[in-house]
Design an enzyme around this catalytic site. Structure first.
Site, PDB file in Angstrom:
ATOM      1  CG  HIS A  15      96.813  22.411   2.787  1.00 48.89           C
ATOM      2  ND1 HIS A  15      97.005  21.052   2.910  1.00 48.89           N
ATOM      3  CD2 HIS A  15      98.013  22.973   3.086  1.00 48.89           C
ATOM      4  CE1 HIS A  15      98.260  20.811   3.249  1.00 48.89           C
ATOM      5  NE2 HIS A  15      98.903  21.973   3.352  1.00 48.89           N
ATOM      6  CG  HIS A  69     101.597  26.215   4.764  1.00 49.16           C
ATOM      7  ND1 HIS A  69     101.714  25.721   6.041  1.00 49.16           N
ATOM      8  CD2 HIS A  69     101.224  25.159   3.982  1.00 49.16           C
ATOM      9  CE1 HIS A  69     101.441  24.427   6.039  1.00 49.16           C
ATOM     10  NE2 HIS A  69     101.140  24.061   4.800  1.00 49.16           N
ATOM     11  CG  HIS A 129     100.422  19.418   7.051  1.00 49.71           C
ATOM     12  ND1 HIS A 129      99.717  20.463   7.571  1.00 49.71           N
ATOM     13  CD2 HIS A 129     100.973  19.869   5.889  1.00 49.71           C
ATOM     14  CE1 HIS A 129      99.830  21.509   6.753  1.00 49.71           C
ATOM     15  NE2 HIS A 129     100.585  21.176   5.725  1.00 49.71           N
ATOM     16  CD  GLU A 187     103.528  17.138   2.613  1.00 49.97           C
ATOM     17  OE1 GLU A 187     103.648  17.370   3.835  1.00 49.97           O
ATOM     18  OE2 GLU A 187     103.844  17.974   1.733  1.00 49.97           O
ATOM     19  CG  ASP A 238     101.192  22.723   0.750  1.00 50.77           C
ATOM     20  OD1 ASP A 238     101.003  23.155   1.896  1.00 50.77           O
ATOM     21  OD2 ASP A 238     101.905  21.718   0.515  1.00 50.77           O
ATOM     22  CG  ASP A 239     103.925  26.002   1.107  1.00 48.76           C
ATOM     23  OD1 ASP A 239     103.860  26.783   2.072  1.00 48.76           O
ATOM     24  OD2 ASP A 239     103.873  24.759   1.226  1.00 48.76           O
TER      25      ASP A 239
HETATM   26  N1  ADE Z   1     104.881  23.808   5.682  1.00 46.77           N
HETATM   27  C1  ADE Z   1     104.621  24.460   4.558  1.00 46.77           C
HETATM   28  N2  ADE Z   1     104.255  23.609   3.587  1.00 46.77           N
HETATM   29  C2  ADE Z   1     104.263  22.368   4.129  1.00 46.77           C
HETATM   30  C3  ADE Z   1     103.976  21.069   3.660  1.00 46.77           C
HETATM   31  N3  ADE Z   1     103.600  20.824   2.400  1.00 46.77           N
HETATM   32  N4  ADE Z   1     104.114  20.026   4.511  1.00 46.77           N
HETATM   33  C4  ADE Z   1     104.508  20.247   5.759  1.00 46.77           C
HETATM   34  N5  ADE Z   1     104.786  21.437   6.266  1.00 46.77           N
HETATM   35  C5  ADE Z   1     104.668  22.495   5.456  1.00 46.77           C
HETATM   36 ZN    ZN Z   2     100.861  22.256   3.915  1.00 47.44          ZN
END
Ligand code: ADE
Ligand code: ZN
Length: 316
Positions: free
Chosen positions: A14, A16, A194, A197, A275-276
């Site tokens: 996971h 991005h 996703h 969340e 994630d990011d």
């Molecule tokens: N795009 C990038 N990170 C995300 C996240 N945590 N939830 C949804 N879309 C995303």
């Molecule tokens: Zn994500």
């Protein structure tokens, strides 16, 4: 503990790739491409990374993508991620990318996909790290837009392993994308989404029943629905959990409040991911370490989580 975590062979499921764009590289690309940035310095930009929910993050994240213009930009961003991940023991990464964020700015698929592919080749050759690409549809846009995006991506079918669903979750249920996921599955693309969340457990059910996903990204709100929880355990459906992201985006108040350990104890097949990472304060290693410290995870539990990630990967 850090050395132990780095020594664990693991997969990141996971991530991005646009979320791995560090402020330093963002400024360099802005200079290279003569794109103006709103913040005067790396420090000022980092200081603006204080989010109140998913949308407050997404607004900044989509704006930042404007600096990505050339195939080389995408390759540089991905290569920086691969080097960092490899240094933390990641052997395989299944990477999300958001084509609509780029095609809407006039950047072609070819630029995006060829840039990412170039980095994947170098990562394999220089780091021995394997990877796969998962094309994500932006769920705040229409299904027709997603369908057009899929059609465009099919010209590069061989470069893509799966499809996913990301962006603003609330008000955009998986069922909105039933047809496009059906088409993607018919093309042999592996579906993920996703769900759970910020959205309710019902979105996790829809992702499983309607989109027929093989993993749930995040999924932490499954805890609110005992029947769903039982199903996730019985069917061993992997969750790609992102602990630091969940705290930064206020899904949980603190890491000590995170339900990762509770899910693990209940028999859910959880994995830990970043994630990011450029926005949320850490890569996969920091996610493992902070979770271990906050939740008291043992080495055995961390090993189980790392094994889950290898088991749950599609393209190893
Ligand atoms: N795009 C990038 N990170 C995300 C996240 N945590 N939830 C949804 N879309 C995303
Ligand atoms: Zn994500």
């Amino acid at each position: 503990m850090r050395e132990f975590i780095e020594s664990l062979p693991k997969a990141e499921l996971h991530l991005h790739i646009e979320g791995a764009l560090e402020p330093e590289l963002m400024f360099e690309l802005a200079r290279r491409n003569a794109i103006p940035l709103r913040h005067p310095s790396v420090e000022a930009l980092r200081a603006a990374y204080r989010f109140t929910d998913l949308q407050s993050f997404l607004d900044i994240y989509y704006e930042a993508a404007a600096v990505l213009q050339t195939r080389e930009d995408f390759a540089d961003m991905a290569m920086a991620y691969f080097r960092k991940a490899a240094s933390q023991g990641v052997k395989h990464a299944e990477i999300f990318f958001d084509p609509q964020t780029h095609t809407s700015r006039g950047i072609s698929y070819e630029t995006v996909i060829r840039g990412l592919e170039e980095a994947r080749r170098v990562a394999k050759a220089e780091l021995g790290m394997t990877s796969a690409l998962i094309l994500c549809f932006l769920r705040h846009l229409s299904e027709d837009d997603a369908m057009e995006t899929l059609a465009g991506a099919l010209h590069f079918r061989d470069a893509i392993t799966g499809v996913g669903l990301d962006s603003s979750e609330r008000g955009h249920p998986p069922s909105k994308f039933a047809r496009v996921f059906e088409r993607a599955r018919a093309e042999g693309l592996i579906p993920v989404a996703h769900a759970g969340e910020e959205g309710p457990p019902e979105y996790i059910r829809e992702a499983l029943d309607i989109l027929k996903v093989r993993r749930i990204d995040h999924g932490v709100r499954c805890i609110e629905d005992p029947d769903l929880l039982k199903r996730l355990v019985d069917e061993q459906i992997p969750l790609t959990v992102c602990p630091l992201s969940n705290v930064k985006l206020r899904v949980f108040d603190t890491l000590r409040d995170h339900n990762l350990k509770q899910l693990l104890d209940l028999g859910v097949k959880v994995t830990i991911n970043s994630d990011d990472p450029a926005y949320f304060g850490g890569y996969i290693g920091e996610n493992y370490l902070s979770s271990a410290e906050a939740l008291g995870l043992t080495k055995e539990e961390l090993t189980t989580i790392a094994k889950n990630s290898i088991d749950a990967s599609f393209d190893l």
